[in-house]
Scaffold this active site. Structure first.
Site, short mmCIF file in Angstrom:
data_model
loop_
_atom_site.label_atom_id
_atom_site.label_comp_id
_atom_site.label_asym_id
_atom_site.label_seq_id
_atom_site.Cartn_x
_atom_site.Cartn_y
_atom_site.Cartn_z
CG HIS A 90 0.96 64.96 -80.55
ND1 HIS A 90 0.70 65.20 -79.22
CD2 HIS A 90 0.48 63.73 -80.80
CE1 HIS A 90 0.13 64.15 -78.68
NE2 HIS A 90 -0.02 63.23 -79.61
CD1 TRP A 139 21.87 63.99 -111.44
CD2 TRP A 139 22.99 63.32 -109.63
NE1 TRP A 139 21.05 64.15 -110.35
CE2 TRP A 139 21.70 63.75 -109.22
CE3 TRP A 139 23.86 62.85 -108.66
CZ2 TRP A 139 21.28 63.72 -107.90
CZ3 TRP A 139 23.44 62.82 -107.34
CH2 TRP A 139 22.17 63.27 -106.96
CD GLU A 144 7.88 53.72 -101.31
OE1 GLU A 144 8.71 54.25 -100.54
OE2 GLU A 144 8.08 53.59 -102.52
NE ARG A 201 24.00 55.27 -114.46
CZ ARG A 201 24.65 54.32 -113.76
NH1 ARG A 201 24.21 53.09 -113.77
NH2 ARG A 201 25.72 54.61 -113.05
CG ASN A 223 29.45 57.22 -111.67
OD1 ASN A 223 29.08 58.17 -111.00
ND2 ASN A 223 28.89 56.02 -111.58
N GLY A 224 31.70 59.36 -109.97
CA GLY A 224 32.16 59.31 -108.58
C GLY A 224 32.58 60.69 -108.14
CE LYS A 240 7.92 54.72 -105.62
NZ LYS A 240 8.91 55.07 -104.65
CD GLU A 262 10.49 58.61 -105.88
OE1 GLU A 262 11.68 58.70 -106.20
OE2 GLU A 262 10.02 57.60 -105.33
CE LYS A 289 15.72 52.28 -110.22
NZ LYS A 289 14.35 52.31 -109.62
CB CYS A 295 28.08 60.14 -113.63
SG CYS A 295 28.26 61.75 -112.90
#
Ligand code: AGP
Length: 613
Positions: free
Chosen positions: A510, A74, A487, A27, A100-101, A491, A494, A608, A2
């Site tokens: 395996h 969010w 990484e 964000r 926010n939280g 990338k 996402e 973010k 948020c």
């Protein structure tokens, strides 16, 4: 995550709030809203979807209001729908709140309030706050005593001081009270919040990006503190309601350039900014006459080094383990923060616990810092945002000087984080008497090596065209190449939503190799020259099963690899190759996402910085 903005001053609030929300879009969010206070009443506009959907109804209001709060949500509690968008009002519409939280005891509070007849308008945890503000009284416990009944001796500040102790969880709050239209209140606990002072008034924001051009001073609110803003001032209070003084940091919007500078996406711009980000970060470790030094005091020869983070920052820690153990010969343990905080880490006094975070606000990483601290570790933060919660919670900080990173997918901060870990490993190697002149020289030249890797974009784009229609892709590598593969896989996932997995190349046989079919794309990282023959053998294993292999290796080794296409890179020191080989992987992901028409800077369902569990 948020985002909060607020304004009180002598300009129209509506356009300033809208501009602030736009700056926070990166964000990640799924709804947005604003509340303007004029002539003792709130005018509220809320929409599911993009901030732009607020523009027309806010313009239609054409409000002269010079005070307001706004929010990008969010969703954590309640669907991403208009009734759950912030701001939330109290039943009597005298209070408006953005948050926010997470209020962890919202269900109990809601039950208590509903038991005395309060009708809630949303499914959110946040709504308990304005409802409590309306009902909190001198003798507490939801006395139905609205502000005007209590006379002037009971101010919005006192109501807030009575409500905050009832809450559990995390919050950054912007609060307006219609009965007192010349103040804007704010408070925070475990979520970031800033107050900006400008020529045209006072501002509230979740981060620097949302401040207007005229802001020249910024105060960071610390957990427990409350701010009371008027048109041209702010007063801070501690949880006991005593006034406290705070020091402002100078601020200039120019420093926080949040425009794309001609690029199609922030991510593409930030990929190109990596040489500068690494150069600025490394300058922190080399004096003007080139002497390497650490700017913080750390435990001497720690028994063990813990490397803890989330997401891409965790991949930095994976790389750091290989480098630290090979260079400094100190045992390292790597952990995902969300796991670390609930396992029973065998930390002993004198261990060094390193926490890597771009935002410095990731809830799991912050909780891991506190866990490690409580068990006696010395905590070191590697963060990109000075003054962030993780920076403040750690015993020492080594900053990454990557500048503000807007794209949700991290690139320049990731590279800057890697450079700090290399420098840390070099520090401990030197402390143990192992000079590493070759590595030190290569570290100084790392920005140039990264710059050179940017020239692989054409081949990366060609490979992107080959795999953009695939459903699955696999990244393989050994040792440091494996850390880079992790990484590269994240990338790709996402930002392009193409499913991929990263595996140690020796691990494929395996089980996973059963998934390799004709045409399955495999990105093979073979920059570790010591293990090249092994990785080349793993590549043959998958090509034998029909895979299309796209390899990344150092110059001169292309012919050792049975691949459909090869990206070859100028070699730097082997321990620094992860910083070089990640560049084509970033470019590959960027172009796959572009070809697939994805929202590259704001991928769906991603934030973010994840400031909630
Ligand atoms: C990186 O591309 C991702 N957006 C994500 O994994 C990120 O690295 C993770 O959420 C940690 O964030 P932090 O560095 O701000 O703590």
């Amino acid at each position: 995550m948020c985002g909060i903005v607020g304004y009180i001053g002598d300009s129209k609030a509506s356009p300033l709030l809208l501009e602030g929300l736009r700056a926070l879009e990166y964000r990640g969010y799924d709804s947005a809203g604003a509340a303007l206070l004029l002539d003792g009443a709130f005018h509220t506009v809320r929409r599911a979807g993009r901030v732009e959907q607020l523009k027309e109804p806010l313009n239609a209001l054409n409000s002269k209001a010079t005070i307001g709060i706004a929010h990008t949500r969010w969703a954590t509690h309640g669907a991403p729908a208009e009734p759950n968008a912030h701001p939330h009002l109290s039943a009597d519409e005298r209070w408006a709140v953005v948050h926010n939280g997470i209020i962890e005891n919202a269900d109990e509070l809601r039950a208590d309030l509903e038991a005395i007849g309060v009708a809630f308008a949303s499914e959110t945890d946040t709504e308990v706050i304005p409802q409590l503000l309306e009902r909190v009284g001198m003798d507490g416990d939801f006395e139905c005593a609205a502000l005007e009944n209590l006379g002037e001796q009971y101010t919005p500040l006192e109501a807030l001081l009575d409500v905050l102790p009832l809450l559990k969880g995390s919050w950054a709050l912007g609060i307006l009270c219609a009965d007192v239209p010349d103040t804007l209140l704010c408070a925070c606990q475990g979520s970031p919040l800033l107050v900006g002072e400008g020529e045209n008034g006072m501002y509230l924001a979740s981060d620097y990006a949302a401040f207007a051009e005229d802001v020249h001073k910024v105060y960071r609110i610390i957990d427990g503190e409350i701010g009371v803003l008027t048109q041209n001032s702010v007063t801070f209070y501690n949880p006991a309601g005593q006034e406290i003084s705070k020091t402002a940091e100078q601020f200039s919007r120019k420093e926080q350039s949040s425009d794309k500078g001609g690029y199609a996406h922030f991510m593409r711009k930030e990929i190109d900014e990596q040489p500068l980000a690494v150069r600025r970060t490394l300058a922190h470790f080399f004096s003007d006459d080139g002497v390497f030094r650490l700017s913080v005091e750390l435990p001497v020869k720690p028994r063990k080094i813990w490397l803890v983070a989330c997401g891409s920052a965790y991949h930095v820690c994976m790389t750091g383990k290989y480098v630290m153990e090979e260079l400094a010969r100190i045992p390292c343990e790597v952990a995902v923060a969300s796991e670390f905080r609930y396992q029973y880490p065998l930390i002993t006094q004198g261990d060094l616990a390193v926490f890597v975070s771009q935002s410095g606000e990731t809830a799991d990483t912050l909780a891991a810092v506190r866990e490690a601290s409580s068990r006696g570790a010395f905590t070191l933060g590697i963060v990109n945002v000075p003054g962030s919660a993780i920076a403040r919670a750690c015993g020492a900080v080594l900053p990454t000087l990557a500048g503000m990173e807007i794209a949700v997918a991290t690139t320049k901060a990731y590279s800057a984080q890697l450079s700090v870990l290399y420098a840390l490993a070099l520090h401990f190697a030197k402390e143990a008497g192992h000079e590493a002149p070759e590595l030190e020289k290569a570290l100084r030249q790392l920005p140039e090596a990264i710059q050179a890797a940017l020239s692989t974009e054409e081949t990366a784009q060609f490979i992107a065209e080959q795999i953009a229609d695939a459903e699955h892709a696999y990244f393989i590598g050994r040792n440091l190449d494996y850390a880079a593969a992790l990484e590269g896989s994240l990338k790709l996932k996402e930002i392009s939503y193409l499913h991929s997995e990263a595996y140690p190349a020796g691990e494929l046989k395996h089980g996973t190799i059963s998934l390799i079919e004709a045409g399955t794309p495999v990105i093979a990282l073979a920059c570790n020259e010591r293990l090249l023959p092994k990785t080349a053998a793993n590549i043959r294993e998958v090509t034998a099963r029909g895979a299309r292999v796209f390899a990344v290796c150092t110059n001169g080794n292309e012919d050792h690899l049975d691949a459909d296409a090869v990206i070859s890179l100028a070699a730097t020191h082997p321990l620094l190759m992860p910083s070089v080989e990640v560049i084509p992987l970033q470019l590959l992901s960027y172009h796959v996402a572009r070809i697939r028409g994805c929202d590259i800077d704001k991928p769906k369902n991603l934030a973010k910085s994840v400031t909630v569990e």
